[in-house]
Design an enzyme around this catalytic site. Structure first.
Site, mmCIF file in Angstrom:
data_model
loop_
_atom_site.group_PDB
_atom_site.id
_atom_site.type_symbol
_atom_site.label_atom_id
_atom_site.label_comp_id
_atom_site.label_asym_id
_atom_site.label_seq_id
_atom_site.Cartn_x
_atom_site.Cartn_y
_atom_site.Cartn_z
ATOM 1 N N LEU A 182 0.831 -1.205 0.000
ATOM 2 C CA LEU A 182 0.000 0.000 0.000
ATOM 3 C C LEU A 182 0.866 1.255 0.000
ATOM 4 O O LEU A 182 1.737 1.421 0.850
ATOM 5 C CB LEU A 182 -0.924 0.012 1.222
ATOM 6 C CG LEU A 182 -1.842 -1.203 1.382
ATOM 7 C CD1 LEU A 182 -2.853 -0.949 2.487
ATOM 8 C CD2 LEU A 182 -2.543 -1.553 0.071
ATOM 9 N N ALA A 183 0.619 2.096 -0.967
ATOM 10 C CA ALA A 183 1.414 3.324 -1.093
ATOM 11 C C ALA A 183 0.581 4.457 -1.670
ATOM 12 O O ALA A 183 1.091 5.325 -2.365
ATOM 13 C CB ALA A 183 2.635 3.070 -1.965
ATOM 14 N N ALA A 184 -0.713 4.440 -1.373
ATOM 15 C CA ALA A 184 -1.594 5.449 -1.969
ATOM 16 C C ALA A 184 -1.864 6.622 -1.040
ATOM 17 O O ALA A 184 -2.500 7.589 -1.438
ATOM 18 C CB ALA A 184 -2.913 4.813 -2.397
ATOM 19 N N ARG A 227 2.160 14.513 6.213
ATOM 20 C CA ARG A 227 2.933 14.891 7.403
ATOM 21 C C ARG A 227 4.444 14.980 7.147
ATOM 22 O O ARG A 227 5.192 15.494 7.965
ATOM 23 C CB ARG A 227 2.643 13.914 8.549
ATOM 24 C CG ARG A 227 1.376 14.284 9.296
ATOM 25 C CD ARG A 227 1.185 13.429 10.503
ATOM 26 N NE ARG A 227 0.728 12.090 10.151
ATOM 27 C CZ ARG A 227 0.840 11.029 10.931
ATOM 28 N NH1 ARG A 227 1.417 11.123 12.109
ATOM 29 N NH2 ARG A 227 0.380 9.854 10.542
ATOM 30 N N GLN A 243 -5.539 3.548 -6.705
ATOM 31 C CA GLN A 243 -6.669 3.764 -5.790
ATOM 32 C C GLN A 243 -6.984 5.259 -5.800
ATOM 33 O O GLN A 243 -6.173 6.078 -5.397
ATOM 34 C CB GLN A 243 -6.295 3.330 -4.366
ATOM 35 C CG GLN A 243 -7.466 3.460 -3.391
ATOM 36 C CD GLN A 243 -7.007 3.575 -1.944
ATOM 37 O OE1 GLN A 243 -5.878 3.924 -1.656
ATOM 38 N NE2 GLN A 243 -7.908 3.284 -1.024
ATOM 39 N N ASP A 249 5.587 2.482 3.415
ATOM 40 C CA ASP A 249 6.296 3.373 4.337
ATOM 41 C C ASP A 249 6.809 2.631 5.569
ATOM 42 O O ASP A 249 7.000 3.204 6.631
ATOM 43 C CB ASP A 249 5.398 4.549 4.745
ATOM 44 C CG ASP A 249 4.096 4.096 5.397
ATOM 45 O OD1 ASP A 249 3.908 2.870 5.581
ATOM 46 O OD2 ASP A 249 3.264 4.962 5.713
ATOM 47 N N ASN A 298 -1.260 -3.821 15.818
ATOM 48 C CA ASN A 298 -1.235 -4.284 14.434
ATOM 49 C C ASN A 298 -0.097 -3.601 13.680
ATOM 50 O O ASN A 298 -0.047 -2.373 13.606
ATOM 51 C CB ASN A 298 -2.585 -3.946 13.782
ATOM 52 C CG ASN A 298 -2.585 -4.219 12.287
ATOM 53 O OD1 ASN A 298 -1.852 -5.082 11.809
ATOM 54 N ND2 ASN A 298 -3.425 -3.494 11.564
ATOM 55 N N ARG A 337 34.022 9.358 -6.700
ATOM 56 C CA ARG A 337 32.703 9.465 -7.337
ATOM 57 C C ARG A 337 32.480 8.263 -8.263
ATOM 58 O O ARG A 337 33.392 7.475 -8.511
ATOM 59 C CB ARG A 337 32.613 10.787 -8.082
ATOM 60 C CG ARG A 337 32.561 11.994 -7.134
ATOM 61 C CD ARG A 337 32.671 13.290 -7.883
ATOM 62 N NE ARG A 337 31.686 13.375 -8.952
ATOM 63 C CZ ARG A 337 31.803 14.173 -10.008
ATOM 64 N NH1 ARG A 337 32.877 14.935 -10.160
ATOM 65 N NH2 ARG A 337 30.873 14.189 -10.931
ATOM 66 N N ARG A 374 55.500 24.997 -20.028
ATOM 67 C CA ARG A 374 55.439 26.121 -19.085
ATOM 68 C C ARG A 374 56.409 27.191 -19.538
ATOM 69 O O ARG A 374 57.287 26.952 -20.367
ATOM 70 C CB ARG A 374 55.812 25.634 -17.682
ATOM 71 C CG ARG A 374 57.234 25.109 -17.620
ATOM 72 C CD ARG A 374 57.521 24.397 -16.307
ATOM 73 N NE ARG A 374 58.937 24.035 -16.224
ATOM 74 C CZ ARG A 374 59.412 23.118 -15.415
ATOM 75 N NH1 ARG A 374 58.598 22.429 -14.635
ATOM 76 N NH2 ARG A 374 60.699 22.866 -15.384
HETATM 77 C C1 UD1 Z 1 -2.973 1.276 9.957
HETATM 78 C C2 UD1 Z 1 -3.856 0.183 10.526
HETATM 79 C C3 UD1 Z 1 -3.540 0.037 12.023
HETATM 80 C C4 UD1 Z 1 -2.080 -0.264 12.210
HETATM 81 C C5 UD1 Z 1 -1.232 0.790 11.538
HETATM 82 C C6 UD1 Z 1 0.209 0.358 11.561
HETATM 83 C C7 UD1 Z 1 -5.948 0.167 9.290
HETATM 84 C C8 UD1 Z 1 -7.357 0.594 9.285
HETATM 85 N N1 UD1 Z 1 -5.243 0.542 10.348
HETATM 86 O O1 UD1 Z 1 -3.367 2.476 10.553
HETATM 87 O O2 UD1 Z 1 -4.313 -1.014 12.573
HETATM 88 O O3 UD1 Z 1 -1.778 -0.344 13.589
HETATM 89 O O4 UD1 Z 1 -1.607 0.959 10.165
HETATM 90 O O5 UD1 Z 1 1.035 1.382 11.125
HETATM 91 O O6 UD1 Z 1 -5.511 -0.530 8.398
HETATM 92 N N2 UD1 Z 1 -3.132 3.695 2.435
HETATM 93 C C9 UD1 Z 1 -3.573 3.576 1.129
HETATM 94 N N3 UD1 Z 1 -4.822 3.964 0.825
HETATM 95 C C10 UD1 Z 1 -5.695 4.438 1.759
HETATM 96 C C11 UD1 Z 1 -5.246 4.555 3.089
HETATM 97 C C12 UD1 Z 1 -3.961 4.169 3.402
HETATM 98 O O7 UD1 Z 1 -2.810 3.141 0.259
HETATM 99 O O8 UD1 Z 1 -6.830 4.741 1.391
HETATM 100 C C13 UD1 Z 1 -1.779 3.253 2.761
HETATM 101 C C14 UD1 Z 1 -0.933 4.392 3.304
HETATM 102 O O9 UD1 Z 1 -0.193 4.998 2.240
HETATM 103 C C15 UD1 Z 1 -0.006 3.669 4.262
HETATM 104 C C16 UD1 Z 1 -0.824 2.490 4.738
HETATM 105 O O10 UD1 Z 1 -1.853 2.305 3.795
HETATM 106 O O11 UD1 Z 1 1.130 3.158 3.596
HETATM 107 C C17 UD1 Z 1 -1.402 2.702 6.139
HETATM 108 O O12 UD1 Z 1 -2.284 3.782 6.111
HETATM 109 P P1 UD1 Z 1 -2.413 4.768 7.347
HETATM 110 O O13 UD1 Z 1 -3.461 5.764 7.035
HETATM 111 O O14 UD1 Z 1 -1.088 5.280 7.736
HETATM 112 O O15 UD1 Z 1 -2.972 3.768 8.465
HETATM 113 P P2 UD1 Z 1 -2.930 3.947 10.021
HETATM 114 O O16 UD1 Z 1 -3.989 4.872 10.442
HETATM 115 O O17 UD1 Z 1 -1.554 4.233 10.451
HETATM 116 CA CA CA Z 2 0.401 4.942 9.430
#
Ligand code: UD1
Ligand code: CA
Length: 450
Positions: free
Chosen positions: A13-15, A20, A80, A110, A172, A318, A425
């Site tokens: 997941l990277a969306a 921050r 997404q 991340d 989690n 380098r 020179r």
């Molecule tokens: C999430 C978990 C939480 C866990 C925590 C660990 C859920 C609902 N919660 O919370 O239980 O303890 O991670 O760090 O899963 N992302 C998407 N699309 C979205 C939302 C998020 O790709 O629509 C990706 C974000 O880029 C990120 C990851 O999913 O890489 C986690 O999303 P984030 O919003 O940070 O979740 P947390 O609230 O931290």
């Molecule tokens: Ca997070």
């Protein structure tokens, strides 16, 4: 007994927006050890043996998309848009995984310190398996609710948790695995009637339980699953990464008097018996053999250093610097795209760019390879055993033949034959007694003016 291990796929997941980070660079492209966090995540998925890897990217970051495309191809991308939660994000990967029948692991782009060895136990379950960790500070994390039999009951997000649930410190990590068909069936049931109005991936645990599927958790170290949301955490993850690197090098026989001052890249290689003095920085692509010495304040990137070579202090190697055995590169010497053969030396204050220096050749202090004419780069060849006097400018393309000498202060624009001496020179003039006469006259003038 169960049959052979199932095929594995990863959804990364990277969306998320990564707001921050307050950075123009998308969060997952920020580096740890000079490698994008997302690439660390892909490395872990590959090391886990995932035959298919899908990265879920947002529509807002073409840079992330291009990065994934360059490494894994278009088939590895799921978009997404808009981001409606982690569960929604995994669903976005469904099409890219069409026809896949094995187990799917979900990880985050991340979470850069994840190692395959830490999370391999996530596979092999019948139902849903979640990687948990004991949090020093559980604030913000989803909590793992574990029943009396040790089975995972549900994950409750921080914002949804009761006072009692908030006291749970087993959290989690975000890493979770399940058979593909089960995962996507469960995700289709996830609703967004919660505090954030999002589709939570974590809801699949409760949903799996309610249909009688096996749900379990496996534990990992907190450091291994740490997520990066802000610059402070990026720096913290970097520090953890560097600690692991230096411990590995020390264990492998590299001598470092102040290892905490040495900075490594993800792919740095250093042979046993090599000494790395304090305050050395390795950029990507540094390969150092055994028994070399890298002195303080040197910067080494994209360079090879053979056994017994010595570099620095204050040297800059380098990309394309290739130092043979016993080569010496001293203080304030910059080497770029130059092969130096066995025993060659450039001990002081030089720029060697685009060329070769033959075995045993000596490059005097202040020598410059003038490689750039303002439009094109040209090569300088200094053959074996040649001697280039101090403060010489070698204007490329040019060759200094084997065993030739260049007089100090020369500007060399034409090739020098083997064994020849080149002087480029002004001639020195001698005027006997001139200085003494001049000084007497000036002293007299000054005395008169007082
Ligand atoms: C999430 C978990 C939480 C866990 C925590 C660990 C859920 C609902 N919660 O919370 O239980 O303890 O991670 O760090 O899963 N992302 C998407 N699309 C979205 C939302 C998020 O790709 O629509 C990706 C974000 O880029 C990120 C990851 O999913 O890489 C986690 O999303 P984030 O919003 O940070 O979740 P947390 O609230 O931290
Ligand atoms: Ca997070």
């Amino acid at each position: 007994m169960s049959s052979s291990p199932k095929a594995r796929a990863a959804v990364i997941l990277a969306a998320g927006q990564g707001t921050r980070m307050k950075s123009p660079l998308p969060k997952v492209l920020h580096p740890i050890g000079h490698r994008a966090m997302l690439d660390h995540a892909i490395d872990a998925a590959e090391a886990l043996g995932c035959e298919r890897i899908v990265v879920v990217v947002g529509d807002h970051s073409p840079q992330v998309r291009a990065h994934v495309e360059a490494r894994l191809g278009t088939g590895a991308i799921a978009v997404q848009d808009p981001p409606l939660g982690t569960g929604h994000a995994v669903l976005a990967a469904r099409e890219a995984l069409a026809g896949f029948e094995g187990e799917v692991v979900i990880t985050y782009g991340d979470v850069p310190l994840l190692k395959a060895t830490d999370i391999a136990p996530v596979f092999g379950g019948e139902g849903v398996t979640v990687v948990g960790f004991e949090a020093r500070d559980p604030t913000g994390y989803g909590r793992l609710l574990i029943d009396a039999d040790g089975a995972l009951e549900a994950i409750v997000e921080h914002k949804e948790a009761s006072v009692g649930q908030l006291r749970v410190t087993v959290c989690n990590s975000g890493v979770m695995a399940a058979p593909a068909d089960l995962l996507f069936e469960l995700l289709a049931e996830v609703r967004n009637d919660n505090a954030k109005g999002e589709y939570y991936l974590t809801d699949v645990v409760g949903l799996a339980r309610s249909r009688g599927a096996v749900t379990r958790s496996v534990m990992a170290q907190e450091d291994a699953v740490m997520g990066v949301n802000a610059q402070g955490e990026l720096a913290q993850a970097e520090a953890l990464f560097q600690r692991v690197q230096r411990e590995t090098f020390l264990a492998d026989g590299v001598t470092m008097a102040a290892p905490e001052t040495v900075h490594f890249a993800w792919d740095t290689q250093i042979g046993a018996g090599t000494v790395v003095e304090p305050f050395v920085v390795f950029g990507p692509g540094a390969v150092i053999a055994e028994r070399a010495r890298i002195r303080s304040f040197s910067h080494v990137e994209g360079a090879r250093i053979a056994a017994g070579a010595e570099v620095g202090p204050y040297a800059r190697l380098r990309p394309g610097a290739d130092l043979g055995e016993g080569v010496k590169v001293g203080n304030f010497v910059e080497v770029k795209n130059v092969r130096m053969d066995r025993g060659a030396k450039a001990n002081h204050l030089s720029y060697l760019g685009d060329g070769t220096v033959g075995a045993g050749a000596n490059i005097g202090a202040g020598t410059i390879f003038c490689n750039y004419d303002g439009f094109f780069k040209h090569r300088t060849t200094v053959e074996a055993g040649a001697f280039v006097g101090s403060n010489s400018a070698l204007v490329a393309p040019v060759t200094i033949g084997e065993g030739a000498m260049v007089g100090s202060g020369s500007v060399i624009t034409r090739d020098v034959g083997p064994g020849d001496l080149a002087l480029g020179r002004a001639h020195q003039q001698a005027k006997p007694g001139w200085a003494a006469r001049f000084m007497d006259a000036m002293r007299a003038k000054k005395a008169k003016s007082k």
